[in-house]
Write an enzyme that holds these catalytic residues in place. Sequence first.
Site, mmCIF file in Angstrom:
data_model
loop_
_atom_site.group_PDB
_atom_site.id
_atom_site.type_symbol
_atom_site.label_atom_id
_atom_site.label_comp_id
_atom_site.label_asym_id
_atom_site.label_seq_id
_atom_site.Cartn_x
_atom_site.Cartn_y
_atom_site.Cartn_z
ATOM 1 N N ARG A 104 1.133 -1.480 -0.458
ATOM 2 C CA ARG A 104 -0.034 0.024 0.482
ATOM 3 C C ARG A 104 1.136 1.242 0.051
ATOM 4 O O ARG A 104 1.539 1.674 0.850
ATOM 5 C CB ARG A 104 -0.849 -0.019 1.172
ATOM 6 N N THR A 108 -1.355 7.456 -0.740
ATOM 7 C CA THR A 108 -2.571 7.048 -1.211
ATOM 8 C C THR A 108 -3.342 6.377 -0.726
ATOM 9 O O THR A 108 -4.415 5.517 -0.826
ATOM 10 C CB THR A 108 -2.285 6.882 -2.475
ATOM 11 N N ASP A 203 4.898 -6.955 9.491
ATOM 12 C CA ASP A 203 6.520 -6.162 10.256
ATOM 13 C C ASP A 203 5.904 -6.937 11.832
ATOM 14 O O ASP A 203 6.782 -7.434 11.903
ATOM 15 C CB ASP A 203 5.765 -4.836 10.718
HETATM 16 C C1 PRP Z 1 -1.535 -5.143 4.181
HETATM 17 C C2 PRP Z 1 -2.130 -6.322 4.454
HETATM 18 C C3 PRP Z 1 -2.278 -6.557 2.848
HETATM 19 C C4 PRP Z 1 -2.703 -4.390 3.012
HETATM 20 C C5 PRP Z 1 -4.326 -4.170 3.568
HETATM 21 O O1 PRP Z 1 -0.049 -5.111 3.579
HETATM 22 O O2 PRP Z 1 -1.348 -7.657 4.427
HETATM 23 O O3 PRP Z 1 -2.383 -6.920 2.193
HETATM 24 O O4 PRP Z 1 -2.100 -3.977 3.328
HETATM 25 O O5 PRP Z 1 -4.484 -3.481 3.650
HETATM 26 P P1 PRP Z 1 -6.078 -2.894 2.406
HETATM 27 O O6 PRP Z 1 -7.545 -3.473 2.780
HETATM 28 O O7 PRP Z 1 -6.078 -1.141 2.878
HETATM 29 O O8 PRP Z 1 -5.488 -2.820 1.291
HETATM 30 P P2 PRP Z 1 1.223 -4.100 3.333
HETATM 31 O O9 PRP Z 1 0.435 -2.779 1.944
HETATM 32 O O10 PRP Z 1 0.629 -3.295 4.786
HETATM 33 O O11 PRP Z 1 2.199 -4.755 3.004
HETATM 34 P P3 PRP Z 1 3.144 -5.534 3.667
HETATM 35 O O12 PRP Z 1 2.389 -6.952 3.262
HETATM 36 O O13 PRP Z 1 4.186 -6.298 2.687
HETATM 37 O O14 PRP Z 1 3.501 -4.732 5.160
HETATM 38 N N1 URA Z 2 -2.325 -3.695 6.813
HETATM 39 C C1 URA Z 2 -1.420 -3.887 8.175
HETATM 40 O O1 URA Z 2 -1.008 -4.946 8.384
HETATM 41 N N2 URA Z 2 -2.375 -3.648 9.954
HETATM 42 C C2 URA Z 2 -3.618 -2.844 9.281
HETATM 43 O O2 URA Z 2 -4.684 -2.418 10.323
HETATM 44 C C3 URA Z 2 -4.081 -2.475 7.993
HETATM 45 C C4 URA Z 2 -3.897 -3.064 6.892
#
Ligand code: PRP
Ligand code: URA
Length: 209
Positions: A104, A108, A203
């Site tokens: 994400r 944005t 994380d």
């Molecule tokens: C987190 C999570 C989802 C996303 C959800 O990933 O694992 O993929 O956010 O958020 P959304 O519904 O608003 O799109 P993140 O973008 O933090 O990436 P990561 O898994 O690499 O930590």
């Molecule tokens: N992604 C995460 O890992 N945690 C949240 O709460 C939302 C998006």
Amino acid sequence: MSNLCVFDHPLIQHKLSVLRDEKTSVKEFRELISEISMLMCFEVTRNLALEEVDVQTPVAVAKCRRLAGKKLAVVPILRAGLGMVDGMVNMIPNVKVGHIGLFRDPETLEPVKYYFKMPPDIGERDVIVVDPMLATGGSASAAVTFLKEAGAKSIRLMDIIAAPEGVERMQKDHPDVDIYVAALDDHLNDHGYIVPGLGDAGDRIFGTK
Ligand code: PRP
Ligand code: URA
């Protein structure tokens, strides 16, 4: 409209309560994600078709049932979805694994694609997309769009925690995709985090914070 199924199984709810705890270590967090995925997998695959087979035991022939028909694929959304793969692979024999890399954009909150690799026959497989968090729904919706573009026709989404906003987004963008979650939380905060949620799943799985 896609169906939303919230699992209320006591074991899932117990493990989820430990998972949410800010004091839970990376090691335990990882194990819990895997165990909850395994338990959820049990229900998500409840409707898989079976076929009759005769099995010769040391005593006699037993009328048994084995998985039949369509094949499965598990598709984690990187990176946090990776934490759910072991639990699924341990439960489903011969399952293939595709990967979708999305993050994400912190400004944005829109998903950015950086990787996409599927089994070549993805169009003939029942696909289960896995990601611990369904927040705005942007990542899950984009992942399902990419999968449909690659030919997938039967797609389910499995998340551990969802926000109502994400469920709504998925139901609007992809009403054909059933959604399975262990908890439907209250809302999103201004940074797009699920409240109460569990913080940043990636994380906490990989110990990067
Ligand atoms: C987190 C999570 C989802 C996303 C959800 O990933 O694992 O993929 O956010 O958020 P959304 O519904 O608003 O799109 P993140 O973008 O933090 O990436 P990561 O898994 O690499 O930590
Ligand atoms: N992604 C995460 O890992 N945690 C949240 O709460 C939302 C998006």
